[in-house]
Design an enzyme around this catalytic site. Sequence first.
Site, PDB file in Angstrom:
ATOM      1  N   HIS A  40       0.832  -1.208   0.000  1.00  0.00           N
ATOM      2  CA  HIS A  40       0.000   0.000   0.000  1.00  0.00           C
ATOM      3  C   HIS A  40       0.866   1.257   0.000  1.00  0.00           C
ATOM      4  O   HIS A  40       2.062   1.223   0.291  1.00  0.00           O
ATOM      5  CB  HIS A  40      -0.920   0.012   1.228  1.00  0.00           C
ATOM      6  CG  HIS A  40      -0.171  -0.019   2.525  1.00  0.00           C
ATOM      7  ND1 HIS A  40       0.482   1.078   3.040  1.00  0.00           N
ATOM      8  CD2 HIS A  40       0.064  -1.023   3.399  1.00  0.00           C
ATOM      9  CE1 HIS A  40       1.070   0.769   4.179  1.00  0.00           C
ATOM     10  NE2 HIS A  40       0.842  -0.524   4.414  1.00  0.00           N
ATOM     11  N   ASP A 318       3.750  -4.852   3.590  1.00  0.00           N
ATOM     12  CA  ASP A 318       5.168  -5.217   3.535  1.00  0.00           C
ATOM     13  C   ASP A 318       5.405  -6.617   4.080  1.00  0.00           C
ATOM     14  O   ASP A 318       6.321  -7.319   3.629  1.00  0.00           O
ATOM     15  CB  ASP A 318       6.041  -4.188   4.260  1.00  0.00           C
ATOM     16  CG  ASP A 318       5.614  -3.906   5.680  1.00  0.00           C
ATOM     17  OD1 ASP A 318       4.544  -4.379   6.105  1.00  0.00           O
ATOM     18  OD2 ASP A 318       6.349  -3.177   6.380  1.00  0.00           O
TER      19      ASP A 318
END
Length: 419
Positions: A40, A318
């Site tokens: 994101h 992540d």
Amino acid sequence: MKKIISKGIIALTTVLSFNVPAIETVNDFTLEQVVVFSRHGLRAPLASPNSTLGKVTPNQWPQWDTPASYLTTRGGALESYFGHYFSEWLVDNKLLNQDRCPNDQDVYIYTNSLQRTIATGQFFAVGAFPGCLVPIIHKEKLGSMDPLFFPVIDDNSSAFKQAAINSINQTADTKGIEGLNEKLGKAYQDMSTILNYPNSTNCITHKQCDFAHLPTELIIEKGKEPGITGALRTGTSIADAFILQYYEGSPLHDIAWGQIKDKQQFEQLVAIKEHYNSVLFGSPVVAKQVSAKLVNYINHAFSENEVHPKFTLLVGHDSNVASLLSTIKIKHYTLPEQFETTPIGGKIVFQKWRNNHNGEALMKIEYFYQSTDQIRDLVQLNRQNPPHKVVLEMENCPINANGFCSFSTFKQVLNHLIQ
């Protein structure tokens, strides 16, 4: 499972320019399909007086206009720039047509069901396909984790738990997590000083006054994300808050209350976060467990027995990137001009190509990412000013001089992983 569709924002004022070709290859190869896994975009940190961050310093954390963990306005702009570049790249490589809006056979965007991931998909679509209504698919209630993007432990056995703990310790250091904490001692001390930790709630009220030796525990439980408590986890949250301030364009004297003196010190603090992700989600046993659904999805997306969209964008986190790259055994890589190895908005780009001379199917994997300065300076991306790219190589799918590995070998590796 219910599908929730968010329509991309209609942008009528953006004009795409297709003047200078950003063509990867001219006559020798044809791009047939692309699947992208994206972290994101830029979000607001999780910092409030009652949060973990609020208890580690007497200093006041900066207030953001955006709610905690939400994509920021700057994050939206950066993602739209990324989308604009991708539209040029896809058109130049003749995968998409610049003269019409894409349909569902052309483009599929699927995100986790959190605001920051959905908004990332929306802004990407705005930049890539201005004026077009591109569905943004998320399958759970807003604010909930989609199983595809939720890196949780599924195995409840004591044997797996021990194997996972061993894997984390071996990934961390020859001496395990404690050895890693020793290595990071200087960074922890710097962080303690920057925070004025001896005057924090943690120290004064909870009597935990040695930041570097906060109680450390590995958490491996079915149905939960793997975790590490202590200085590594707390330091990760703090470093994350600092780098998000930096990305957001805050003046240097406002970041970490003006206590970070130079780039080297900044990178040393960010290294805490880097170690957390790589040790926890990149340890092989844990990575394979928490990325299984994602690896299966990508494998199926490249099935040759079915018709799939030409371009698929998945938007997650992540932790997903770290576990995915570990599981498919990507060799060590570095990202020039970046503090992070899984940067905000960074994209793992799986590309299926065809050799026009012998018909062989090929796979190329690249990391497309914005440099630290491109993010901080809100730099627009296009053919003349592209994002950075690094070719990635799987251990079991060697690449040639053009960065291609055999598609059939790529599929064999993924099929083996999901069995």
